[in-house]
Design an enzyme around this catalytic site. Structure first.
Site, PDB file in Angstrom:
ATOM      1  N   VAL A  26       0.849  -1.197   0.000  1.00  0.00           N
ATOM      2  CA  VAL A  26       0.000   0.000   0.000  1.00  0.00           C
ATOM      3  C   VAL A  26       0.885   1.249   0.000  1.00  0.00           C
ATOM      4  CG1 VAL A  26      -1.609   1.363   1.420  1.00  0.00           C
ATOM      5  CG2 VAL A  26      -1.979  -1.109   1.130  1.00  0.00           C
ATOM      6  N   ARG A  75      -8.974  -4.437  18.674  1.00  0.00           N
ATOM      7  CA  ARG A  75     -10.435  -4.454  18.566  1.00  0.00           C
ATOM      8  C   ARG A  75     -10.898  -3.179  19.262  1.00  0.00           C
ATOM      9  NH1 ARG A  75      -9.424 -10.269  18.302  1.00  0.00           N
ATOM     10  NH2 ARG A  75     -10.198 -10.768  16.235  1.00  0.00           N
ATOM     11  N   GLY A 107     -15.301  -8.385  10.451  1.00  0.00           N
ATOM     12  CA  GLY A 107     -15.689  -7.385  11.449  1.00  0.00           C
ATOM     13  C   GLY A 107     -15.190  -6.008  11.042  1.00  0.00           C
ATOM     14  N   ASP A 131      -8.267 -17.307   8.709  1.00  0.00           N
ATOM     15  CA  ASP A 131      -9.378 -18.266   8.548  1.00  0.00           C
ATOM     16  C   ASP A 131      -9.817 -18.491   7.101  1.00  0.00           C
ATOM     17  OD1 ASP A 131      -9.489 -18.652  11.268  1.00  0.00           O
ATOM     18  OD2 ASP A 131     -11.012 -17.116  11.594  1.00  0.00           O
TER      19      ASP A 131
HETATM   20  P1  ADP Z   1     -11.969  -9.058  12.169  1.00  0.00           P
HETATM   21  O1  ADP Z   1     -11.842  -7.827  11.316  1.00  0.00           O
HETATM   22  O2  ADP Z   1     -10.687  -9.834  12.222  1.00  0.00           O
HETATM   23  O3  ADP Z   1     -13.186  -9.896  11.787  1.00  0.00           O
HETATM   24  P2  ADP Z   1     -13.377  -8.103  14.596  1.00  0.00           P
HETATM   25  O4  ADP Z   1     -14.640  -8.844  14.302  1.00  0.00           O
HETATM   26  O5  ADP Z   1     -12.865  -8.107  15.971  1.00  0.00           O
HETATM   27  O6  ADP Z   1     -12.154  -8.592  13.681  1.00  0.00           O
HETATM   28  O7  ADP Z   1     -13.615  -6.592  14.138  1.00  0.00           O
HETATM   29  C1  ADP Z   1     -12.563  -5.649  14.209  1.00  0.00           C
HETATM   30  C2  ADP Z   1     -13.103  -4.281  14.560  1.00  0.00           C
HETATM   31  O8  ADP Z   1     -14.020  -3.844  13.530  1.00  0.00           O
HETATM   32  C3  ADP Z   1     -13.934  -4.204  15.825  1.00  0.00           C
HETATM   33  O9  ADP Z   1     -13.154  -4.167  16.999  1.00  0.00           O
HETATM   34  C4  ADP Z   1     -14.662  -2.871  15.613  1.00  0.00           C
HETATM   35  O10 ADP Z   1     -13.819  -1.782  15.866  1.00  0.00           O
HETATM   36  C5  ADP Z   1     -14.958  -2.939  14.124  1.00  0.00           C
HETATM   37  N1  ADP Z   1     -16.328  -3.435  13.933  1.00  0.00           N
HETATM   38  C6  ADP Z   1     -16.770  -4.720  13.951  1.00  0.00           C
HETATM   39  N2  ADP Z   1     -18.112  -4.772  13.840  1.00  0.00           N
HETATM   40  C7  ADP Z   1     -18.542  -3.481  13.766  1.00  0.00           C
HETATM   41  C8  ADP Z   1     -19.829  -2.845  13.652  1.00  0.00           C
HETATM   42  N3  ADP Z   1     -20.962  -3.566  13.615  1.00  0.00           N
HETATM   43  N4  ADP Z   1     -19.857  -1.490  13.605  1.00  0.00           N
HETATM   44  C9  ADP Z   1     -18.735  -0.757  13.648  1.00  0.00           C
HETATM   45  N5  ADP Z   1     -17.501  -1.296  13.756  1.00  0.00           N
HETATM   46  C10 ADP Z   1     -17.393  -2.631  13.824  1.00  0.00           C
END
Ligand code: ADP
Length: 326
Positions: A26, A75, A107, A131
């Site tokens: 990037v 997170r 997420g 994953d």
């Molecule tokens: P990954 O990206 O590895 O799936 P997570 O599920 O922990 O990891 O998500 C990472 C971050 O993305 C979360 O800590 C949060 O800051 C943001 N995030 C996840 N879900 C939401 C949501 N519904 N709304 C806003 N931000 C989100």
């Protein structure tokens, strides 16, 4: 000149080997296109705290081979709130950042999608998760390295299992998806593979043991994805112990070692391609999309699709694993 002059890059959610190679790609692609680059530290938390640092070509030297992420990941609950996202927007505006590359999992893409519904600073995603469970891409950064780490570990366990005629339950990562379990199971010749996508496998395991196949073998390796319906390798091993008291059963949970280590050649090359493609996408005025790889070609998938649709494991491989393990 396009309207993008300065971009931010961050890593978010679970870390994966190869994220550094993506940060490098990037940064260097942006600099090649005369853009300024800002590294955002600790994922979305860094957006909210304005934890920014400029990245130059030399800032990303000597990182392509390193696991983890130089930008750190996190997170961040605050990004799930409108107030948190407003602070993020205000900080981006103040720093004059015109677009953001998010390297993370579903997420992180959910957060990016919501942000792009509210604000006009485009976010583009790069799939980074061991994953491999993101819809719209054949491949996610870190999966290949994690898979090879698991295969090496299981080979070692097989040696000791054979020496003692033991049955080993080995738990691998994959809370919602069985890609690591299925592929590592085939690659190591596992006797059984238990994945969240298929129900009732623990019952089949009992039938398999009763059929006598396992008694003819000097070792038995059963790979369990952490997200299986029974509650993981310990829970399944307990059940089997109750039914087969004369078996010498052991459990190994591979855990976080699956996230670390120097990225494989495949992860480095694909992270380089995806990081490059993400900057090109921003320059093409894309927003709220993930760059992916489909049949070895770059694809663009809306965040909404990437996070909502489910990527299935290939059931033909499940059948092959079963046939080859008799
Ligand atoms: P990954 O990206 O590895 O799936 P997570 O599920 O922990 O990891 O998500 C990472 C971050 O993305 C979360 O800590 C949060 O800051 C943001 N995030 C996840 N879900 C939401 C949501 N519904 N709304 C806003 N931000 C989100």
């Amino acid at each position: 000149m396009g309207k993008i002059k300065k971009i931010g890059v961050l890593t978010s959610g679970g870390d994966a080997p190869g994220m550094n190679a993506a940060i490098r790609a990037v940064t260097r692609t942006a600099i090649y296109n005369n853009l300024e680059v800002i590294g955002i530290r600790h994922g979305y938390q860094g957006l909210i705290n304005a934890n920014f640092k400029p990245l130059h070509a030399h800032s990303v030297s000597d990182i392509i081979q390193r696991g983890g992420t130089i930008l750190k990941t996190a997170r961040c609950e605050a990004f799930k709130t409108p107030e948190g996202r407003l602070s993020a927007y205000n900080n981006l505006k103040e720093a004059q950042i015109d677009g953001v590359v998010v390297i993370g999992g579903d997420g992180s893409f959910t957060g990016a999608r919501i942000f792009n519904e509210e604000y006009d600073i485009p976010f583009v995603g790069v799939p980074g998760t061991i994953d491999n469970d993101i819809y719209g891409t054949d491949y996610t950064i870190g999966y290949d390295t994690a898979l090879n780490t698991v295969v090496q570990a299981v080979d070692k366990i097989r040696d000791t299992a054979s020496a003692h005629n033991r049955m080993f339950f080995i738990e691998v990562m994959g809370a919602e998806a069985g890609f690591i379990a299925l592929y590592s199971g085939i690659a190591t010749g596992a006797e059984a593979i238990i994945i969240p996508e298929i129900k009732g496998q623990a019952r089949n395991l009992k039938e398999m043991i009763e059929s006598g196949n396992t008694r003819k073998k000097s070792s038995n390796i059963i790979i369990v994805a952490e997200g299986d319906e029974e509650g993981g390798a310990f829970a399944i091993a307990e059940k089997v112990k109750e039914d087969f008291k004369d078996y010498d059963i052991r459990v190994t949970v591979l855990g976080h070692l699956q996230r670390g280590g120097s990225p494989s050649a495949i992860d480095r090359v694909n992270a380089s391609r995806l990081g490059h493609a993400a900057v090109e996408a921003l320059l093409d005025d894309q927003k709220s999309v993930m760059v992916g790889l489909i049949h070895d070609e770059i694809s663009l998938v809306p965040f909404a699709k990437a996070v909502k649709l489910h990527k299935n494991v290939n059931m033909a491989l499940v059948e092959i694993a079963r046939i080859l393990s008799v």
